[in-house]
Design a protein around this motif. Structure first.
Motif, mmCIF file in Angstrom:
data_model
loop_
_atom_site.group_PDB
_atom_site.id
_atom_site.type_symbol
_atom_site.label_atom_id
_atom_site.label_comp_id
_atom_site.label_asym_id
_atom_site.label_seq_id
_atom_site.Cartn_x
_atom_site.Cartn_y
_atom_site.Cartn_z
ATOM 1 N N ASP A 44 0.751 -1.037 0.056
ATOM 2 C CA ASP A 44 -0.049 -0.021 0.098
ATOM 3 C C ASP A 44 1.081 1.218 -0.045
ATOM 4 O OD1 ASP A 44 -2.115 -1.419 -0.049
ATOM 5 O OD2 ASP A 44 -2.925 -0.627 1.816
ATOM 6 N N ASP B 32 4.717 1.432 -0.425
ATOM 7 C CA ASP B 32 5.942 1.576 -1.138
ATOM 8 C C ASP B 32 5.559 1.841 -2.409
ATOM 9 O OD1 ASP B 32 8.511 1.536 -1.804
ATOM 10 O OD2 ASP B 32 8.761 -0.644 -1.671
ATOM 11 N N THR B 33 5.592 2.988 -2.843
ATOM 12 C CA THR B 33 5.417 3.195 -4.454
ATOM 13 C C THR B 33 6.536 3.073 -5.345
ATOM 14 O OG1 THR B 33 5.321 5.616 -4.048
ATOM 15 C CG2 THR B 33 3.013 4.354 -3.922
ATOM 16 N N SER B 34 7.642 3.414 -4.505
ATOM 17 C CA SER B 34 8.922 3.426 -5.108
ATOM 18 C C SER B 34 9.517 1.918 -5.397
ATOM 19 C CB SER B 34 10.003 4.201 -4.701
ATOM 20 O OG SER B 34 10.092 3.706 -3.281
ATOM 21 N N GLU C 28 5.972 8.700 1.152
ATOM 22 C CA GLU C 28 5.127 7.559 1.124
ATOM 23 C C GLU C 28 4.126 7.187 2.156
ATOM 24 O OE1 GLU C 28 7.948 5.157 -2.014
ATOM 25 O OE2 GLU C 28 7.953 4.765 0.112
#
Length: 578
Positions: free
Chosen positions: A345, A347-349, A358
């Protein structure tokens, strides 16, 4: 029953077959005076329950398979019904035990979803099948009422007597509208004791209610008072019934997978609500601004508190420490899985770390989702909003309704000596099938002969007596299971009852409709269909929208049984409705 006793019973039955058990009724012309009986008078229109002579002359019976015993006397046929009924009970027991052993080896899925429901309905299906195959079409038309009586009687007994008994023996104390596992301190309280089930049991009840559609289809010509479309209605109902049977089996095969997915989703929501409540408490109620929006500054400070090494990112170890500190006591939480879901949910990187921005975006997204679920209203005398606590409470309730993972994920663990268990299971299934196939026809003949000897309609004998033979094993198992007084066992018990009725409504009805269509029999069972519809729809509606049943609800089930029997008698034999 031990093998020794079973062998003795078979030998005894076989010995009886070596004797010619013939009986006949003496008939003749009536006495001229009508005052003094000549002993051979013919009685017409005998009332029900008026027994014919126990031994008579000239009328003989036909032996099943040419060697099994038969008789036309009342006591003789009653004895045969008891013997053959007990053998059908043995068949049902062997099928049930063999299915459970096979389930231990292979687990749910195809076995639990496809074979078990069909095997459970096999004795009933066998009796229905042979009731319509005997002799000419005229003979089959007379005997097919035995099959309809069994179909209606099994459905009514499962949803009334057995259902109510399970509520009585499985009752626990009710607290906040839920039954407390293993607690029964309030005795027989109609409102403060009861049983609770999970949401999957409600789904099973809804499926059961939907499964009555073929009955409505086949009954349409009678409702419309039409005679031309009856044969076509039987065919359409047969196609719909088979389609529903296939659909139900597919659902049963995939239901464990669906249940696991839903439980995983609810556990993820539980982690969300737990972390939000934890952050709310540590922010002293300042997690949200006065207008209910996320407070980015406070969330940033909370991030710094969690970031123990102050490197500007949360590692999986730090997230795990956070989850351990929250102590999710309500659920059996896999902490590593919870950490993985949080990373998915936040950790977009995709660097396996949660950066500060984040973390703020992730918490903000969770807050908005909680607000959509819990509402925007404020807590009394507080500066913060209550929707986070409401979101947590609703998630707990949803998890309770879905049931424990122990129930949904019944994957078989290691079983000692699986080869022997498999051989034993297959042997029991074969033995149960053979007994059911061999003695179904003699049982139907005995019921028909008993009906002739007593002038009691065969429908009532099959409605009351035969379900006791074919469903007694299932009834005892359900009551014993319910007596464990746990939500999990109650859910399984009631789901099995609803599933058994569903199989009656699709599998057994498919067999019955196939007989009626292929042999060109007349569908003449309006009152019986009405009883099945009333019981299934009343109990289905009752169980579809509630998960807790106080003790008083068993009275509804118990009242339905005599009501159903009385309704059929009044409609068929008082008003002549068919």
């Amino acid at each position: 029953m031990t093998p020794k006793h079973f062998l003795l019973l078979i030998i005894f039955t076989f010995c009886l077959s070596s004797f010619s058990l013939h009986a006949r009724f003496v008939t003749g012309r009536s006495s001229p005076t009508g005052l003094v009986s000549d002993g051979i008078s013919t009685v017409e229109n005998q009332p029900y329950l008026l027994l014919k002579p126990l031994v008579s002359a000239e009328e003989t019976c036909e032996q099943s398979y040419g060697f099994l015993p038969c008789t036309t006397t009342v006591l003789g046929n009653l004895f045969l019904i008891i013997v053959y009924g007990y053998l059908m009970y043995l068949a049902a027991t062997y099928l049930s035990n063999g299915s459970e052993l096979l389930l231990e080896i292979l687990g749910p899925g195809i076995v639990g979803g496809l074979f078990l429901p069909m095997l459970g309905a096999l004795p009933d299906a066998m009796l229905i099948l042979v009731s319509g195959l005997s002799g000419t079409a005229e003979t089959a038309q007379g005997q097919v009422s035995v099959g309809m009586g069994l179909l209606a009687g099994s459905t009514v007994m499962l949803l009334t007597v057995i259902w109510g008994s399970c509520v009585v023996v499985g009752r626990c104390d009710l607290r906040d509208s839920f039954a407390v596992d293993g607690s029964n301190t309030k005795g027989i309280s109609l409102t403060e004791t009861g049983v609770s089930t999970d949401i999957w049991t409600c789904y099973a009840a809804r499926i059961m209610a939907i499964s009555v559609i073929p009955f409505l289809i086949v009954q349409l010509p009678q409702i419309l008072n039409s005679t031309s479309g009856r044969h076509l209605a039987v065919l359409i109902a047969l196609i719909v019934s088979i389609s529903m049977l296939v659909s139900y089996c597919i659902y049963q095969v995939f239901q464990p997978w669906i249940q696991r997915r839903r439980l995983a989703f609810v556990k993820h929501k539980h982690v969300m609500s737990g972390i939000l409540r934890h952050l709310k408490m540590h922010s002293l109620g300042r997690l949200l601004t006065d207008d209910g929006e996320p407070n980015a500054e406070i969330i940033k400070k909370l991030f710094e508190t969690i970031d123990e090494n102050h490197d500007g990112a949360l590692s999986p170890a730090e997230l795990r420490a956070l989850i351990i500190g929250i102590r999710f006591e309500e659920i059996d939480l896999d902490r590593d899985d919870a950490v993985r879901k949080v990373l998915e949910d936040f950790d977009t990187s995709l660097d396996s770390l949660v950066q500060e921005d984040e973390f703020i975006r992730g918490i903000t997204k969770w807050i908005y989702e909680a607000r959509r679920t819990g509402g925007d209203y404020r807590e009394p005398n507080a500066r913060t909003f209550k929707f986070i606590d409401d979101f947590h409470q609703q998630t707990k309730i949803e998890h309770t309704l879905l049931g424990s993972e122990e129930q949904s994920d019944e994957v078989t663990e290691s079983v000692e000596n699986p080869q022997w268990i498999s051989f034993k299971a297959v042997l029991m299934l074969l033995l149960g099938t053979l007994i059911a196939a061999a003695f179904a026809d003699p049982l139907v003949d005995a019921v028909d002969n008993f009906s002739t000897a007593t002038s009691i309609p065969s429908f009532f004998i099959s409605f009351i007596a035969l379900p006791l033979a074919t469903n007694s094993s299932e009834a005892v198992s359900a009551i014993i299971f319910a007596s464990r007084k746990k939500q999990r066992t109650a859910s399984l018990t009631f789901s099995e009852l609803y599933g058994a009725v569903t199989m009656n409504n699709v599998l057994c009805l498919s067999v019955f409709l196939a007989l009626v269509y292929i042999r060109g029999l007349m569908w003449d069972f309006s009152s019986e269909v009405l009883v099945i519809l009333i019981v299934c729809l009343v109990m289905g509606a009752f169980a579809s929208f509630r998960t807790t049943f106080p003790l008083w609800t068993c009275s509804v089930a118990f009242i339905l049984y005599p009501f159903s029997l009385g309704l059929v008698y009044v409609l068929d034999y008082v008003f002549g409705w068919s």
